[in-house]
Design a protein around this motif. Structure first.
Motif, PDB file in Angstrom:
ATOM      1  N   LEU A 193       7.285  -4.207  -9.441  1.00 27.43           N
ATOM      2  CA  LEU A 193       8.202  -4.189  -8.305  1.00 27.43           C
ATOM      3  C   LEU A 193       7.661  -5.021  -7.147  1.00 27.43           C
ATOM      4  CD1 LEU A 193      10.724  -3.129  -6.841  1.00 27.43           C
ATOM      5  CD2 LEU A 193       9.384  -1.113  -6.190  1.00 27.43           C
ATOM      6  N   ILE A 194       6.355  -4.895  -6.858  1.00 28.87           N
ATOM      7  CA  ILE A 194       5.722  -5.690  -5.801  1.00 28.87           C
ATOM      8  C   ILE A 194       5.941  -7.175  -6.075  1.00 28.87           C
ATOM      9  CG2 ILE A 194       3.504  -6.407  -4.833  1.00 28.87           C
ATOM     10  CD1 ILE A 194       2.543  -3.513  -5.200  1.00 28.87           C
ATOM     11  N   ARG A 195       5.720  -7.569  -7.324  1.00 29.29           N
ATOM     12  CA  ARG A 195       5.863  -8.972  -7.684  1.00 29.29           C
ATOM     13  C   ARG A 195       7.321  -9.428  -7.612  1.00 29.29           C
ATOM     14  NH1 ARG A 195       8.189 -11.682 -11.428  1.00 29.29           N
ATOM     15  NH2 ARG A 195       7.437 -13.756 -12.005  1.00 29.29           N
TER      16      ARG A 195
ATOM     17  N   GLY B  17       0.794  -1.224   0.000  1.00 29.83           N
ATOM     18  CA  GLY B  17       0.000   0.000   0.000  1.00 29.83           C
ATOM     19  C   GLY B  17       0.826   1.273   0.000  1.00 29.83           C
ATOM     20  N   ASP B  18       2.108   1.174  -0.329  1.00 30.25           N
ATOM     21  CA  ASP B  18       2.970   2.352  -0.242  1.00 30.25           C
ATOM     22  C   ASP B  18       2.722   3.359  -1.362  1.00 30.25           C
ATOM     23  OD1 ASP B  18       4.039   1.165   1.939  1.00 30.25           O
ATOM     24  OD2 ASP B  18       6.059   0.891   1.134  1.00 30.25           O
TER      25      ASP B  18
ATOM     26  N   LEU C  79      -5.754  -0.222  -6.035  1.00 27.37           N
ATOM     27  CA  LEU C  79      -5.586  -0.655  -4.649  1.00 27.37           C
ATOM     28  C   LEU C  79      -6.874  -0.515  -3.845  1.00 27.37           C
ATOM     29  CD1 LEU C  79      -3.867  -1.501  -2.193  1.00 27.37           C
ATOM     30  CD2 LEU C  79      -3.113   0.878  -2.012  1.00 27.37           C
ATOM     31  N   ALA C  80      -7.749   0.438  -4.230  1.00 19.78           N
ATOM     32  CA  ALA C  80      -9.004   0.639  -3.500  1.00 19.78           C
ATOM     33  C   ALA C  80      -9.858  -0.614  -3.487  1.00 19.78           C
ATOM     34  CB  ALA C  80      -9.780   1.799  -4.109  1.00 19.78           C
ATOM     35  N   GLY C  81      -9.753  -1.433  -4.531  1.00 18.55           N
ATOM     36  CA  GLY C  81     -10.538  -2.661  -4.569  1.00 18.55           C
ATOM     37  C   GLY C  81     -10.199  -3.587  -3.424  1.00 18.55           C
TER      38      GLY C  81
END
Length: 298
Positions: free
Chosen positions: A84-86, A73-74, A263-265
């Motif tokens: 990048l998250i992955r 959530g950054d 991200l809201a989902g």
């Protein structure tokens, strides 16, 4: 637990730093995986995105714990940030698992990070570790993340997946953003507040990881969440009650979607996840209720 040598990736993160403190306070030797040149014998060089680990630094470790990964959530989920998250999770876990598997005497256990995002939006349905993965970015990420640990499993190393929920802490994560808002009297429910949040106190998160390191017969996925998930509305009320502040400012769903994008989902989604296998293994929560979890966050 006898004095052990334990390697930790993600040692500077919210959970990793708390785990390192807990282990060192109890006299264990902790080896931190770092992305720069090591500054002493307690550090090992690695580059998760490039898939490289100084495997020699893991020799003699009784356990390897992988908690590394870019913050979910950054930032807004642009295509670049989603990559990048992955990569920070999947490539890093694969590199560590391969390093573990390459050792002549591998560690007894490999604890691999994961998340309850594995299940996707479950609505009001209660889910435990037997539930299949959901649909969307986070479920597909978690599936890939867990699959990346295969080299360690195939080498016969006991492998544990910690599917962590929302950690109640001031120092980071979703709750790290909530505390200042509520302290300022600006807190409120998100959307209609009916979505379930599966939370866990930071102290219980650390205790659960240590329980899984010690449990010689424990392997596979474990949900690290408190026994009773609550709705966002119930959690909002608890935050207001414990911090003695009003919760007058609900954030409508359209505003969240405009601010957070994709991200809201996940913020508005519902996950009613329970720690069935953790409870069956004999783990006892110190802060199972939300009020106590909030107070424990300091």
């Amino acid at each position: 637990m006898e004095r052990s040598r334990i390697a930790v990736a993600g040692a500077s993160g919210l959970i990793g730093s708390a785990l390192v403190r807990s282990l060192t306070d109890d006299g264990h030797e902790v080896v931190r995986l770092v992305r720069r040149a090591p500054r002493g014998p307690g550090e090992v060089r690695w580059d998760p995105e490039r898939g490289s680990v100084d495997a020699a630094g893991l020799i003699g470790c009784d356990a390897v714990v992988d908690l590394a990964g870019a913050g979910i959530g950054d930032r807004r989920w642009t295509p670049e940030y989603k990559r990048l998250i992955r990569d920070s999770r999947v490539l890093g876990t694969a590199a560590l698992a391969e390093a573990v598997a390459s050792l002549a005497e591998p560690p007894k256990v490999f604890v691999s990070g994961s998340a309850i995002g594995f299940y996707g939006d479950t609505g009001d349905r209660v889910v435990d570790e037997s539930a299949p993965p959901g649909d969307g970015f986070l479920p597909s990420l978690c599936v890939e993340w867990e699959e990346a640990a295969a080299p360690a499993e195939e080498a016969g190393v006991r492998t544990v997946f910690v599917r962590t929920g929302l950690v109640v802490a001031r120092g980071g994560g979703a709750w790290g953003r909530l505390f200042p808002l509520f302290k300022a009297g600006l807190g409120g429910r998100l959307g209609d507040g009916r979505q379930y949040w599966s939370y866990i106190a930071l102290a219980d998160e650390v205790a659960a990881i240590r329980h899984l390191i010690d449990g010689e017969s424990l392997s596979g996925p474990f949900n690290l969440t408190a026994p009773e998930p609550l709705t966002n509305r119930e959690i909002t009320e608890a935050m207001a009650r414990v911090l003695r502040r009003p919760a007058l400012f609900p954030v409508p769903a359209p505003v969240l979607r405009a601010a957070l994008g994709e991200l809201a989902g996940d913020v508005l989604g519902s996950q009613r996840v329970v720690p069935a296998r953790l409870l069956e293994s004999g783990f006892r929560f110190a802060f199972p209720g939300i009020d106590d979890a909030i107070r424990a966050a300091g």
